[in-house]
Design an enzyme around this catalytic site. Sequence first.
Site, short mmCIF file in Angstrom:
data_model
loop_
_atom_site.label_atom_id
_atom_site.label_comp_id
_atom_site.label_asym_id
_atom_site.label_seq_id
_atom_site.Cartn_x
_atom_site.Cartn_y
_atom_site.Cartn_z
N ALA A 73 0.34 -1.28 6.56
CA ALA A 73 0.21 -2.51 6.93
C ALA A 73 -0.40 -3.47 6.50
CB ALA A 73 -0.13 -2.12 8.57
N TYR A 74 -1.69 -3.33 5.97
CA TYR A 74 -2.50 -3.99 5.19
C TYR A 74 -2.05 -4.45 4.02
CZ TYR A 74 -6.74 -5.67 2.79
OH TYR A 74 -7.50 -6.44 2.14
N CYS A 75 -1.51 -3.47 3.24
CA CYS A 75 -0.87 -3.78 1.88
C CYS A 75 0.44 -4.64 1.77
CB CYS A 75 -0.21 -2.41 1.21
SG CYS A 75 -1.76 -1.26 0.80
N LYS B 47 -0.77 -8.07 2.40
CA LYS B 47 -1.32 -8.69 1.27
C LYS B 47 -0.29 -9.03 0.13
CE LYS B 47 -5.99 -9.19 2.20
NZ LYS B 47 -6.45 -10.46 2.29
#
Length: 333
Positions: free
Chosen positions: A150-152, A155
């Site tokens: 989710a974070y990747c 970003k």
Amino acid sequence: MPKTVVVTGASGGIGRATAVAFARRGDRVALLARGEQGLAAAAEEVRAAGGTPLVVPVDVADAEAVDAAADRVERELGEIDVWVNVAFTAVFAPFPEITPAEYRRVTEVTYLGFVHGTMAALARMRPRNRGVVVQTGSALGRRGIPLQSAYCGAKHAVKGFTEAVHTELRAERSGVRITRVDLPGVNTPQFDWVLNKMPKRPQPVAPIYAPELMGACLVHASEHPRRAWWIGLPTVYTVLGSEVWPQFMDWYLARTGIDGQLTAADATADDPVNLWEPADGPDGRDFGAEGRFGDQQWTWDAQIWAGRHHGALAALGAGVLAGSTALVRRRRR
């Protein structure tokens, strides 16, 4: 001359360290975040560092609230010169264990929060033809890793969005600049309050950097805005490895990427979580800028130093080359 600076995610971690770094210049610093305890403590640190703080509680996932926050900043501190997007959240888990609602929330904060902040900043900067927007990127915005899909994903979205805005500003010959600063693993409270679904507590990908060093880099980027900055040796080899030999990166991360992000400490049901509500709310505690890896963090990096002084290094290299050439010519005579 002091500037008016907005920092999102300013209640803890990199955002807080960045706010204090701007305060050391004597700037007026607007602190945008959700956590009440962290915002109050950050304001005291900004004041102690020589800056003028303004606390603006806001959830960056709310576009209207972010725009209203920008209005308040300009009323109380003056026209915004620099806007730094830092705020994010994450879920630490294999992809199949993340719910659609959790994925949506990470995206709304970590990606759309940057969109909302950039919208608010450019709406005020473009008519004046000046100002700088600094996007806090990540090496994980160039290369995805296990447990942080989710974070990747968010970003990676920040990278594409920022590149599009950068080219639009260039096309209109605007005096407004936008720059992205890709950071390595940092010792922040993220690893204390992230929604973690693993049996062990998480840790940053080593080597781990001090948030104060990252804050100084973001200030420097605002003073010298260029298309993108790569911060730290791990960021450089992550980006280059992904471009040159992505299959090797796949193999390496499949072997080491999971265990390398887990500590030996057991996770518990009592661990704080900041996905839906701030972990440093009215009944919470102030987490500060640094996480629990202070004994491991790097406070200096040769690549960061070289990136800031590339002009001097180029001049030195040219001088050495010229001297060597002259010496060779003398010997040939």
